[in-house]
Write an enzyme that holds these catalytic residues in place. Structure first.
Site: not given
Ligand code: SAH
Length: 341
Positions: A88, A115, A158, A214, A289
């Site tokens: 993406e 993630c 990545g 962090l 998110n």
């Protein structure tokens, strides 16, 4: 057919031998300065040569698999294909300019707990030409809108510092006059904290903006959220950030995802301010998110405001990331995950 996109003028000259070098330069200008994808438009080349080139070569920065635009028109997301792999990119139109967020790998091996990009592990590294291709897709879109691409953030799926050589090669290509001639200052590289590679990047003397994810103010919480912290703890990470800042004269951005109830209290803000105090750094707060596959909660609006206020009144420059394109699932990996399903 061989793809010419990503070759330097010297590589083009070698590929197109025995054509004279100036022809390779002309072709490079068409590809990189004008975004040509078709030889027929290269009207300073003899017609017969254009036909011959078209029979043997293609110019393909990336394959466009799908496009999604946010309702406000400010964010556009593309799913791009490279040799069967999908990544993406996110185009953002800010009042201070246009940027693109690109991916550095297909999938990711770093295993951060919040993630989505890392859930299926690392599929493969992207090449320098593929990363440049991501950028060229964005440049072409902005050009078509009568505007231009102003900055690049390597913050998609990545870990860019785990694909170090290709990253450096891409940054150098991007910076070349014959390519986009982009200033390194307009490029941000985001890392989860691969300390030895931060030092290597510093030694490359490429003054990009370094962004360090962090997300926690102490080793215990950070190791629970980000496995990389068990290899390289906070002390060594902050020291690497300092040495990058010192070598480049550039302020390091510390990204801090606010995860509701996990790392978003005033006590966390206090500890964060304490460890960053006196450093050439600022903080970018990212409200989590929510992604389907991960069950953290976003922070409350109040928690975000309080955290932000605490840092700014305790000597740490902080911003809150503007949420863009929530309606196009701007969180990393969401379009790709849907595509794979
Ligand atoms: N591997 C690099 C770059 C890719 S991640 C890095 O870790 O920095 C880019 C940023 O998005 C990181 O700060 C990452 O922690 C953050 N991120 C990942 N998932 C997120 C989510 N669901 N909500 C908000 N930010 C997220």
């Amino acid at each position: 057919m061989k793809n010419l996109f990503g070759l330097t003028p010297a590589q083009l000259a070698a590929e197109l031998e025995p054509l004279p070098r100036f022809r390779a330069k002309q072709i490079a200008a068409h590809i990189y300065k004008h975004g040509a994808k078709d030889f027929s438009a290269m009207d300073d080349l003899p017609k017969a040569l254009r036909v011959e080139l078209a029979e043997r070569y293609e110019i393909k920065p990336a394959e466009l698999l799908s496009r999604l635009d946010s309702a406000d028109g400010l964010t556009t997301k593309f799913l791009l294909g490279f040799d069967g792999a999908a990544v993406e990119i996110v185009l953002m139109r800010h009042d201070y300019g246009n940027s693109v967020c690109i991916s550095s790998q297909v999938g990711c091996q770093m295993g951060c707990k919040f993630c989505a990009s890392t859930l299926k592990g690392l599929e493969r590294n992207l090449t320098a030409a593929e990363m440049l291709g991501e950028i060229f897709v964005a440049a072409e879109i902005f050009r078509g809108e009568g505007s231009k691409l102003d900055s690049v953030v390597v913050m998609g799926s990545g870990e860019p510092l785990m694909n170090f050589d290709a990253l450096i090669a891409m940054l150098k290509l991007l910076h070349e006059d014959w390519c986009l001639g982009m200033s390194y200052r307009k490029v941000t590289v985001s890392t989860c904290g691969v300390v030895p590679a931060i030092k290597k990047l510093r030694d490359e003397k490429i003054p990009v903006t370094l962004s360090i994810s962090l997300h926690a103010p102490d080793d215990k919480l950070r190791s629970a959220l980000m496995p990389i912290n068990s290899a390289f703890g906070l002390t060594s990470l902050l020291a690497a950030g300092d040495s990058f800042a010192e070598a480049t004269g550039r302020r390091v951005t510390y990204e801090y995802i606010l995860l509701g109830g996990v790392n978003d209290t005033e006590e966390h803000a206090r500890r964060l301010a304490k460890i960053l105090s006196g450093r050439l750094a600022n903080v970018n707060l990212i409200p989590f998110n929510p992604v389907n596959e991960r069950d953290f909660l976003p922070p409350t609006r109040n928690a975000v405001q309080k955290f932000f206020h605490f840092l700014n009144t305790h000597g740490i420059g902080a911003t809150v990331r503007k949420e863009m394109g929530a309606d196009v699932n701007a969180a990393c990996g969401q379009l790709r995950a849907k595509f794979q399903r």
